[in-house]
Each structure stands twice: as structure tokens, then as C-alpha cells.
Write a protein that holds these residues in place. Structure first.
Motif, PDB file in Angstrom:
ATOM      1  N   GLU A  49     -35.163 -24.507  97.743  1.00  0.00           N
ATOM      2  CA  GLU A  49     -35.654 -25.457  98.747  1.00  0.00           C
ATOM      3  C   GLU A  49     -34.505 -26.290  99.333  1.00  0.00           C
ATOM      4  O   GLU A  49     -34.491 -26.576 100.526  1.00  0.00           O
ATOM      5  CB  GLU A  49     -36.720 -26.368  98.144  1.00  0.00           C
ATOM      6  N   ALA A  50     -33.547 -26.659  98.498  1.00  0.00           N
ATOM      7  CA  ALA A  50     -32.399 -27.424  99.003  1.00  0.00           C
ATOM      8  C   ALA A  50     -31.567 -26.576  99.966  1.00  0.00           C
ATOM      9  O   ALA A  50     -31.090 -27.073 100.983  1.00  0.00           O
ATOM     10  CB  ALA A  50     -31.539 -27.912  97.844  1.00  0.00           C
ATOM     11  N   LEU A  51     -31.398 -25.316  99.648  1.00  0.00           N
ATOM     12  CA  LEU A  51     -30.624 -24.429 100.529  1.00  0.00           C
ATOM     13  C   LEU A  51     -31.312 -24.256 101.884  1.00  0.00           C
ATOM     14  O   LEU A  51     -30.645 -24.117 102.909  1.00  0.00           O
ATOM     15  CB  LEU A  51     -30.395 -23.080  99.853  1.00  0.00           C
ATOM     16  N   LEU A  52     -32.642 -24.297 101.907  1.00  0.00           N
ATOM     17  CA  LEU A  52     -33.369 -24.199 103.180  1.00  0.00           C
ATOM     18  C   LEU A  52     -33.066 -25.377 104.103  1.00  0.00           C
ATOM     19  O   LEU A  52     -33.167 -25.249 105.325  1.00  0.00           O
ATOM     20  CB  LEU A  52     -34.879 -24.138 102.930  1.00  0.00           C
ATOM     21  N   GLN A  53     -32.684 -26.512 103.523  1.00  0.00           N
ATOM     22  CA  GLN A  53     -32.426 -27.707 104.336  1.00  0.00           C
ATOM     23  C   GLN A  53     -31.197 -27.561 105.227  1.00  0.00           C
ATOM     24  O   GLN A  53     -30.988 -28.354 106.145  1.00  0.00           O
ATOM     25  CB  GLN A  53     -32.284 -28.943 103.438  1.00  0.00           C
ATOM     26  N   GLN A  54     -30.393 -26.542 105.001  1.00  0.00           N
ATOM     27  CA  GLN A  54     -29.219 -26.317 105.832  1.00  0.00           C
ATOM     28  C   GLN A  54     -29.583 -25.812 107.225  1.00  0.00           C
ATOM     29  O   GLN A  54     -28.788 -25.902 108.148  1.00  0.00           O
ATOM     30  CB  GLN A  54     -28.261 -25.345 105.139  1.00  0.00           C
ATOM     31  N   SER A  55     -30.794 -25.303 107.369  1.00  0.00           N
ATOM     32  CA  SER A  55     -31.245 -24.801 108.664  1.00  0.00           C
ATOM     33  C   SER A  55     -32.085 -25.859 109.377  1.00  0.00           C
ATOM     34  O   SER A  55     -33.074 -26.346 108.833  1.00  0.00           O
ATOM     35  CB  SER A  55     -32.092 -23.535 108.481  1.00  0.00           C
TER      36      SER A  55
ATOM     37  N   PHE B 177     -34.110 -25.417 111.616  1.00  0.00           N
ATOM     38  CA  PHE B 177     -35.417 -24.861 111.966  1.00  0.00           C
ATOM     39  C   PHE B 177     -36.439 -24.972 110.835  1.00  0.00           C
ATOM     40  O   PHE B 177     -37.635 -24.982 111.090  1.00  0.00           O
ATOM     41  CB  PHE B 177     -35.272 -23.401 112.392  1.00  0.00           C
ATOM     42  N   VAL B 178     -35.985 -25.035 109.591  1.00  0.00           N
ATOM     43  CA  VAL B 178     -36.932 -25.067 108.460  1.00  0.00           C
ATOM     44  C   VAL B 178     -36.787 -26.302 107.569  1.00  0.00           C
ATOM     45  O   VAL B 178     -37.562 -26.479 106.636  1.00  0.00           O
ATOM     46  CB  VAL B 178     -36.810 -23.794 107.586  1.00  0.00           C
TER      47      VAL B 178
END
Length: 193
Positions: free
Chosen positions: A118-124, A126-127
Motif C-alpha cells: 500500500e505504501a508503494l502505491l502512494q508513489q503514483s 493516480f492511485v
């Protein structure tokens, strides 16, 4: 109706007496005199265990058992152009409990690890989390809050944190008392006595 929990505030001497009572070391026999030169210093041993127990309690116990303070007034936010908000963790904060930025529809009460999916998704952009689904990533000495509208400044309306009480005091809910006996058994087994 939510009932407030009764919080105990004990000095170091009161805490030592409480541990002795919980571990059946009180009342001490005072009607005889015995001298030993090879015994252990029970008070020093218990003080060490109390310190370890309380540190663990502050770090791991349910937040409702512990002293909580709103540190929003002490926190300085940095807002990046893309809306990512970063803040240093205040020295008084043992761990964050709940943060809310103005404009968010709900607070964030889960602080995820930086290496989680979930933390890695914060780099985008869009998500990543936003005003309806905020996300907080907890690093060693900072928190990143995702996110606010790009190009705006963030305002922290609430920053609830578990805080350590004044030096020489212990503050916790009565519910934590049951963990003393378990910790003492664990400590005795771990240290071989």
C-alpha cells in the motif's frame, strides 16, 4: 455513550510497590531479621522489569490504555507541489494514533510501513490516497500523509499520539494491570531466574 477509561498515574515508588504487591512480594515479613550477602537486589531487578514493561506497553498496547495527547499545535507540515504532506514526528510522540488534515472526510488511524504494498502505491499520483481515502506512511522519524489537492497547503486539524508521561511517572489504564504478571513470568524465563 462512550465511557472514559480510568487512567492511573503512579510515581516510580508507587509503581515499585504495585509490582511487589502483584508479584506477591508484599507485605514483607518484618518480625524477623535475616542477613544474606549473596542475594539479589529485588528492587533493582523490579525497576529494570518495570522500565522494560512500560516501554513495551507504550509501543504495543491498545492506545485506549495509554496517555494520548493532541500534538497538532506542535507539528510543522511540509506540503509538496503534488500534495504529499510530510511531517517530523514530535519528540513527545511515542507513536501516532490518529491524524486528520482539514478537507479529509475521515481521519487516518492506520500508519503503514514504508515497504508495504500500500505504501508503494502512494508513489503514483493516480492511485495514492486523497481526501476520501487518506493514507499515512510511518517512517522512522517522519510521517507522510497522502494527500491534499496539488498546489494547496495542508492544515493539520488533529494529531493524536501516545505520549510518555513526565519523567519518573507511569500513566496507564487499569486494564494494563493484567499484563504485569504475564510480563514478569516472561522476564523470569528470559533472564533465567
Amino acid at each position: 455513550m462512550r465511557r472514559e477509561k480510568l487512567m492511573m498515574r503512579l510515581s516510580a515508588a508507587e509503581m515499585l510497590a504495585l509490582w511487589k504487591l502483584r508479584l506477591h512480594l508484599l507485605p514483607a515479613r518484618r518480625d524477623c531479621e535475616v542477613e544474606r550477602e549473596d542475594g539479589i537486589d529485588i528492587d533493582a531487578l523490579l525497576k529494570s522489569q518495570i522500565s522494560q514493561w512500560y516501554s513495551r506497553l507504550l509501543a504495543e498496547a491498545p492506545a485506549t490504555w495509554l496517555p494520548i495527547a493532541d500534538l497538532a499545535a506542535e507539528i510543522v507540515l511540509t506540503t509538496a507541489a503534488d500534495g504529499v504532506v510530510t511531517t517530523r514526528i514530535p519528540a513527545r510522540c511515542v507513536r501516532p494514533v490518529e491524524f486528520q488534515l482539514e478537507g479529509w472526510s475521515r481521519p487516518v488511524s492506520e500508519f503503514i510501513a514504508p515497504d508495504s504494498a500500500e505504501a508503494l502505491l502512494q508513489q503514483s499520483a493516480f492511485v495514492r490516497g486523497g481526501s476520501c481515502t487518506p493514507v499515512a506512511v510511518l517512517y522512522e522519524d517522519e510521517i507522510r500523509l497522502y494527500s491534499v489537492k496539488a498546489g494547496t497547503s495542508a492544515v493539520l486539524s488533529r494529531a493524536l499520539c501516545v505520549v510518555a508521561p513526565d519523567e519518573g511517572y507511569y500513566e496507564f489504564s487499569e486494564e494494563a494491570l493484567g499484563t504485569i504478571d504475564k510480563f514478569a513470568v516472561y522476564a523470569a524465563a528470559s533472564f533465567g531466574y
